[in-house]
Design a protein around this motif. Structure first.
Motif, PDB file in Angstrom:
ATOM      1  N   PRO A 133       0.822  -1.217   0.000  1.00 19.77           N
ATOM      2  CA  PRO A 133       0.000   0.000   0.000  1.00 19.77           C
ATOM      3  C   PRO A 133       0.855   1.266   0.000  1.00 19.77           C
ATOM      4  N   LEU A 134       0.349   2.287  -0.688  1.00 20.91           N
ATOM      5  CA  LEU A 134       1.075   3.552  -0.796  1.00 20.91           C
ATOM      6  C   LEU A 134       0.895   4.428   0.431  1.00 20.91           C
ATOM      7  N   THR A 135      -0.233   4.289   1.132  1.00 19.25           N
ATOM      8  CA  THR A 135      -0.513   5.115   2.304  1.00 19.25           C
ATOM      9  C   THR A 135      -1.210   4.264   3.357  1.00 19.25           C
ATOM     10  N   LEU A 136      -1.337   4.821   4.547  1.00 12.70           N
ATOM     11  CA  LEU A 136      -2.087   4.151   5.601  1.00 12.70           C
ATOM     12  C   LEU A 136      -3.531   3.907   5.176  1.00 12.70           C
ATOM     13  N   LEU A 137      -4.116   4.836   4.436  1.00 11.81           N
ATOM     14  CA  LEU A 137      -5.496   4.670   3.992  1.00 11.81           C
ATOM     15  C   LEU A 137      -5.626   3.459   3.075  1.00 11.81           C
ATOM     16  N   HIS A 138      -4.696   3.288   2.142  1.00 12.08           N
ATOM     17  CA  HIS A 138      -4.706   2.115   1.274  1.00 12.08           C
ATOM     18  C   HIS A 138      -4.550   0.825   2.088  1.00 12.08           C
ATOM     19  N   ALA A 139      -3.705   0.866   3.107  1.00 15.04           N
ATOM     20  CA  ALA A 139      -3.486  -0.312   3.934  1.00 15.04           C
ATOM     21  C   ALA A 139      -4.744  -0.683   4.715  1.00 15.04           C
ATOM     22  N   VAL A 140      -5.448   0.318   5.241  1.00 15.95           N
ATOM     23  CA  VAL A 140      -6.693   0.054   5.962  1.00 15.95           C
ATOM     24  C   VAL A 140      -7.731  -0.544   5.020  1.00 15.95           C
ATOM     25  N   ASP A 141      -7.805  -0.020   3.805  1.00 16.44           N
ATOM     26  CA  ASP A 141      -8.725  -0.606   2.812  1.00 16.44           C
ATOM     27  C   ASP A 141      -8.394  -2.084   2.587  1.00 16.44           C
ATOM     28  N   ALA A 142      -7.106  -2.396   2.483  1.00 14.80           N
ATOM     29  CA  ALA A 142      -6.692  -3.790   2.277  1.00 14.80           C
ATOM     30  C   ALA A 142      -7.043  -4.650   3.492  1.00 14.80           C
ATOM     31  N   LEU A 143      -6.859  -4.096   4.685  1.00 14.26           N
ATOM     32  CA  LEU A 143      -7.204  -4.830   5.898  1.00 14.26           C
ATOM     33  C   LEU A 143      -8.690  -5.167   5.934  1.00 14.26           C
ATOM     34  N   GLU A 144      -9.515  -4.181   5.630  1.00 15.20           N
ATOM     35  CA  GLU A 144     -10.964  -4.387   5.691  1.00 15.20           C
ATOM     36  C   GLU A 144     -11.439  -5.385   4.644  1.00 15.20           C
ATOM     37  N   ALA A 145     -10.675  -5.548   3.554  1.00 10.34           N
ATOM     38  CA  ALA A 145     -11.052  -6.488   2.488  1.00 10.34           C
ATOM     39  C   ALA A 145     -10.457  -7.873   2.678  1.00 10.34           C
ATOM     40  N   ASP A 146      -9.673  -8.058   3.739  1.00  7.29           N
ATOM     41  CA  ASP A 146      -8.951  -9.318   3.929  1.00  7.29           C
ATOM     42  C   ASP A 146      -9.477 -10.039   5.164  1.00  7.29           C
ATOM     43  N   PRO A 147     -10.290 -11.078   4.998  1.00  5.61           N
ATOM     44  CA  PRO A 147     -10.864 -11.756   6.160  1.00  5.61           C
ATOM     45  C   PRO A 147      -9.838 -12.495   7.012  1.00  5.61           C
ATOM     46  N   THR A 148      -8.701 -12.854   6.431  1.00  3.32           N
ATOM     47  CA  THR A 148      -7.688 -13.567   7.214  1.00  3.32           C
ATOM     48  C   THR A 148      -7.020 -12.660   8.226  1.00  3.32           C
ATOM     49  N   ILE A 149      -6.559 -11.480   7.793  1.00  7.85           N
ATOM     50  CA  ILE A 149      -5.879 -10.574   8.719  1.00  7.85           C
ATOM     51  C   ILE A 149      -6.892  -9.926   9.658  1.00  7.85           C
ATOM     52  N   SER A 150      -8.069  -9.575   9.143  1.00  5.33           N
ATOM     53  CA  SER A 150      -9.122  -9.097  10.039  1.00  5.33           C
ATOM     54  C   SER A 150      -9.462 -10.171  11.069  1.00  5.33           C
ATOM     55  N   GLY A 151      -9.502 -11.420  10.614  1.00  6.64           N
ATOM     56  CA  GLY A 151      -9.805 -12.519  11.521  1.00  6.64           C
ATOM     57  C   GLY A 151      -8.745 -12.704  12.591  1.00  6.64           C
ATOM     58  N   ALA A 152      -7.483 -12.435  12.244  1.00  6.08           N
ATOM     59  CA  ALA A 152      -6.420 -12.526  13.249  1.00  6.08           C
ATOM     60  C   ALA A 152      -6.633 -11.491  14.348  1.00  6.08           C
ATOM     61  N   LEU A 153      -6.991 -10.265  13.971  1.00  6.60           N
ATOM     62  CA  LEU A 153      -7.252  -9.228  14.975  1.00  6.60           C
ATOM     63  C   LEU A 153      -8.502  -9.547  15.786  1.00  6.60           C
ATOM     64  N   ASP A 154      -9.442 -10.233  15.168  1.00 10.33           N
ATOM     65  CA  ASP A 154     -10.690 -10.600  15.847  1.00 10.33           C
ATOM     66  C   ASP A 154     -10.590 -11.942  16.566  1.00 10.33           C
TER      67      ASP A 154
END
Length: 441
Positions: free
Chosen positions: A383-404
């Motif tokens: 990701p180019l910015t933190l905003l792009h990275a957050v978008d990627a996080l929200e679209a990724d059930p695996t990494i979101s699932g790790a935080l959850d």
């Protein structure tokens, strides 16, 4: 429940008179209460209470019940070299008798339990980089050592010697604690240092990263300096990473080395290790929201011009052998080095997310491709910015699932915090804008 080994016995053994009962919020802020030895039984039996909303990013509102921080006595860390009689104990936050899912230590424990269900344990080493600075009368940053001005300062013996008292104090502290400090060096940028300790189980290493940041900061303050783990405090210099060295074990047996001649990729790794790498690379975009969780992080990973000639920060999710330009470096057959993290990363979340990505790779037998930058596998750039990275996080059930992993809602809350952080920064009018736009139109 946390390990309830007798804290009083440990405190008496080390002549402790006060304990910092410590935990961190999702951002990594260390929160603590100073507990006198006279109240150690209450600390051990009941924990110590905090207003969670006041403490920081912990998923609470002002109306919510107190967080009770219950000590994990296995993390007891005497630090008399900071203050006589002082010790730290890392705590697990609970609310109404249940582990609080927004607490980073609880998140990491949950993902490690998931690994244990697969009969796997996780060992981690961490490289903690930081700058020693002063602020001038205008609030600008200057290198704490005025003699540290070489064009190529990395490993400079003179720079290390001028900071001998600080580096030696930190080193002695780590070794008194049994951490196995094995190197202390001047890093690539003026004013930048790294101090290393031996790898351990994942939770112990995460605790030690938090403790080490505290020790470095306090020891620097004692000498009139500020230690900063900000990813890129100087626009013309290399930034500070938090590189994680990861390995999986079964009992006392490491699982990453190949035990036969079947490794056709030539790095000496097992198929399980390549599966793990494939998972990390597949989820790299979302991982960066956790490994590089600040606006400033992307001024490190996006850097193209450094006074020393290299940024040492990956820009694409590739892997290779002993080559520091990759997102995942394989320095030997026993571990992999994840190089996407920086000094703003919360070590509990960073390790949890990385392990979650790797376990997903194992479950799917993910092919990482061939080593090197052009491996024929279609993966997006970081990701180019933190905003792009957050978008990627929200679209990724695996990494979101790790935080959850300890409870639902954490990933969404974390993403909202980071999105808000980005827009608070974006709303500022900077000197760059004044310089470029004041009379441009």
């Amino acid at each position: 429940m946390p390990d309830m080994t007798d804290l009083a016995t440990l405190a008496a053994k080390h002549d402790t008179t006060f304990i910092l009962a410590l935990f961190v919020d999702l951002i990594g802020k260390p929160c603590a209460k100073l507990v006198p030895i006279e109240a150690i039984e209450e600390l051990q039996n009941d924990g110590v209470g905090f207003a969670g909303y006041a403490a920081g990013a912990l998923g609470q509102e002002p109306k919510d019940p107190d967080i009770m921080a219950l000590p994990d006595a296995s993390s007891f860390t005497p630090v008399p070299f900071i203050k006589e009689g002082l010790a730290i104990v890392h705590c697990d936050p609970y609310v109404e008798g249940k582990p609080w899912p927004y607490a980073p230590r609880n998140i990491l424990r949950s993902i490690l339990d998931k690994a244990a269900e697969c009969d796997l344990s996780v060992h981690v080493g961490a490289e903690v980089e930081y700058f020693l600075v002063h602020q001038d009368e205008h609030g600008g940053l200057i290198t704490a050592d005025p003699g540290d001005n070489a064009a190529r300062p990395c490993y400079d013996a003179r720079g290390v010697t001028r900071m001998y008292e600080h580096l030696a104090a930190v080193s002695r502290g780590m070794n008194e604690l049994g951490w196995g400090n094995y190197a202390n060096d001047h890093e690539d940028a003026n004013g930048q240092f790294e101090q290393n300790f031996a790898y351990a189980d994942a939770m112990t290493t995460a605790d030690r990263v938090i403790t080490l940041r505290y020790l470095i900061s306090m020891i620097a303050e004692q000498r009139g300096m500020t230690a900063t783990f900000m990813p890129r405090p100087f626009a013309d210099r290399t930034g500070s990473g938090l590189h994680l060295h990861l390995s999986l074990w079964k009992g006392s047996s490491p699982l990453f080395p190949a035990h036969d001649a079947a490794d056709l990729r030539g790095l000496g790794l097992s198929s399980l290790a390549y599966d793990f790498i494939g998972g990390v690379l597949d989820h790299a975009g979302a991982l960066q929201a956790v490994l590089a969780p600040s606006v400033n992080s992307y001024k490190r990973t996006g850097a193209v011009s450094m006074s020393s000639g290299a940024s040492w920060a990956p820009r694409v999710p590739t892997y290779g052998g002993n080559d520091r330009t990759h997102y995942v470096r394989v320095p030997d057959a026993h571990r992999i080095e994840l190089r996407g993290g920086d000094g703003s990363a919360n070590p509990y979340l960073a390790i949890a997310a990385a392990v979650g990505a790797g376990l997903d790779g194992i479950a799917r037998h993910t092919d990482p491709g061939t080593p090197g930058g052009d491996n024929g596998v279609d993966r997006a750039a970081l990701p180019l910015t933190l905003l792009h990275a957050v978008d990627a996080l929200e679209a990724d059930p695996t990494i979101s699932g790790a935080l959850d992993c300890a409870g639902a809602g954490v990933a969404r809350y974390f993403g909202e915090l980071k999105r808000e952080e980005f827009f608070r920064w974006h709303s500022q009018v900077t000197s760059w804008e004044i310089d470029h736009y004041l009379t441009a139109f």
